[in-house]
Design an enzyme around this catalytic site. Structure first.
Site, PDB file in Angstrom:
ATOM      1  N   ASP A  68       0.801  -1.228   0.000  1.00  0.00           N
ATOM      2  CA  ASP A  68       0.000   0.000   0.000  1.00  0.00           C
ATOM      3  C   ASP A  68       0.837   1.283   0.000  1.00  0.00           C
ATOM      4  O   ASP A  68       1.988   1.300   0.396  1.00  0.00           O
ATOM      5  CB  ASP A  68      -0.971   0.018   1.189  1.00  0.00           C
ATOM      6  N   GLU A 125      -0.891  -1.940   5.152  1.00  0.00           N
ATOM      7  CA  GLU A 125      -0.020  -1.921   6.337  1.00  0.00           C
ATOM      8  C   GLU A 125      -0.165  -0.597   7.079  1.00  0.00           C
ATOM      9  O   GLU A 125      -0.094  -0.559   8.305  1.00  0.00           O
ATOM     10  CB  GLU A 125       1.445  -2.128   5.916  1.00  0.00           C
ATOM     11  N   GLU A 126      -0.381   0.492   6.323  1.00  0.00           N
ATOM     12  CA  GLU A 126      -0.360   1.827   6.919  1.00  0.00           C
ATOM     13  C   GLU A 126      -1.594   2.163   7.746  1.00  0.00           C
ATOM     14  O   GLU A 126      -1.540   3.045   8.594  1.00  0.00           O
ATOM     15  CB  GLU A 126      -0.212   2.894   5.823  1.00  0.00           C
ATOM     16  N   ARG A 165      16.965  -7.460  15.651  1.00  0.00           N
ATOM     17  CA  ARG A 165      16.789  -7.340  17.100  1.00  0.00           C
ATOM     18  C   ARG A 165      15.842  -8.429  17.596  1.00  0.00           C
ATOM     19  O   ARG A 165      14.767  -8.605  17.048  1.00  0.00           O
ATOM     20  CB  ARG A 165      16.213  -5.971  17.464  1.00  0.00           C
ATOM     21  N   HIS A 350       7.707   8.572   4.706  1.00  0.00           N
ATOM     22  CA  HIS A 350       6.453   9.355   4.797  1.00  0.00           C
ATOM     23  C   HIS A 350       6.673  10.829   4.432  1.00  0.00           C
ATOM     24  O   HIS A 350       5.838  11.667   4.737  1.00  0.00           O
ATOM     25  CB  HIS A 350       5.799   9.253   6.196  1.00  0.00           C
TER      26      HIS A 350
END
Ligand code: ZN
Ligand code: ZN
Length: 378
Positions: A68, A125-126, A165, A350
């Site tokens: 997206d 996803e956003e 991580r 963004h």
């Protein structure tokens, strides 16, 4: 490389918002079918899964890319800039989709694995949590995966470096809208009004103590007031004031505490000014928590691609959020970062001038191919 770049630029020119990735998913599905994958459409509305089997092995792997774009007017000036006003790929999901398509092609040509590969192309996803929607549509029952993996490009990290991580890697995100209900009137006669601007300002200051005075100093969280709207004229006291907040945390107890203290503080502050307040508090994405063994596996595989000195441990989790969290809550796996920095002045994710760094495409492709083949050894 020319093929990858052409795909990335095509996707970049045709951005679509979450759950509207119609042309994007058509494009992706067509390519995958041509490579010989079994493609299943319509998971999470516009999501799809491409499956490839080889040999008789029982093992399986899921690799996810997001498709997206964002509601941002592009200012990159690129020749292949967005052709849709007000929409652009400002988070590099065009790059993520391209890298997984590139890997899909090599995996299908090489057939150098024993087991099942599920390539998961997810929507939204956003905003709408496309990962969760795909899971609700039976993603892992229909396409069992022993483990799942995903990556995100990061223009803030050195080019070609991989950051991994174990444990929490991205935060949980909650949203809150606070409306202070005052009583408007003439700016010269405050005694006749209940001024929501003053109460709102006081609330914003009080909110700064939620993290600093209520949390254990070693726990981490963020409370940000990102918007404060009230009034339009200097001589008018408005009827109401509105605030929009984002709240980030990792620990479920901390998350509960933040909401409890926020509500108490906001209500108490408003009451002290003789006003009522409306609080719409909404829980968003869960924290993204990486599993140990799968993170070690990424570390090992990545070292073979970029070199041991370029695989690093992320010193602390990021306070952003990511709906891959939902996949990691269902299956073991790991989410990691690929550094894509071009210069010191790269626009961040963004940003209207953001543009995915094409030079990183072959790294992502090699990484996914190596990861899948190593997970499913012959
Ligand atoms: Zn994003
Ligand atoms: Zn993103």
């Amino acid at each position: 490389m020319p093929e990858l770049t052409a795909i990335r630029h095509h996707l970049h020119q045709h951005p679509e918002l979450g759950l509207s990735e119609l042309k994007t998913s058509d494009f992706v599905a067509e390519k995958l079918e041509a490579m010989g994958y079994d493609v299943t459409r319509g998971l999470g509305k516009t999501g799809l899964v491409a499956t490839l089997r080889n040999g008789t092995g029982e093992r399986s792997i899921g690799i996810r890319a997001d498709m997206d774009a964002l509601p941002i007017q592009e200012e990159s000036g690129a020749a292949y800039a967005s052709q849709t006003p007000g929409l652009m790929h400002a988070c590099g999901h065009d790059g993520h989709t391209t890298m997984l398509l590139g890997a899909a092609k090599l995996l299908a040509e090489r057939r150098n694995f024993d087991g099942t590969i599920h390539l998961i192309f997810q929507p939204a996803e956003e905003n709408f949590g496309g990962a969760r929607l795909m899971i609700e549509d039976g993603l892992f029952e229909r396409f069992p995966c022993d483990a799942v993996f995903a990556l995100h490009n990061d223009p803030g990290l050195p080019f070609g470096e991989i950051y991994v991580r174990e444990g929490p890697v991205m935060a949980a995100v909650d949203e809150c809208r606070i409306t202070v209900n005052g009583r408007g009137g003439h700016g010269a006669e405050p005694q006749e009004t209940a001024d929501p601007v003053v109460a709102g300002a006081s609330i914003i200051m009080a909110l700064q103590t939620v993290v600093s005075r209520n949390l254990h100093p070693v726990d981490s969280a963020v409370v940000t007031v990102g918007a404060f709207h009230a009034g339009q004229a200097s001589n008018v006291i408005p009827e109401r004031a509105e605030m929009l907040l984002t709240i980030r945390s990792f620990d479920p107890d901390v998350r509960d505490l933040l909401e409890k203290r926020l509500r108490a503080l906001v209500e108490g502050q408003a009451a002290s000014y003789g006003m009522s307040v409306t609080i719409d508090y909404e829980r968003g994405y869960e924290p993204t928590v990486n599993h140990g063994a799968e993170t070690d596996f990424v570390r090992e595989v990545a070292a073979r691609i970029v070199g041991e000195d370029k695989v690093r441990d992320l010193p602390r989790p990021m306070m952003g959020s990511e709906d891959f969290a939902y996949m990691l809550a269902e299956r073991p796996g790991s989410y990691f970062y690929l550094g894509t920095r071009k210069s010191d002045r790269d626009p961040p994710l963004h940003h209207p001038r953001f543009d995915f760094n094409d030079d990183a495409l072959p790294i992502g492709v090699s990484l996914w191919v190596e990861l899948a083949e190593a997970w499913l050894p012959q």
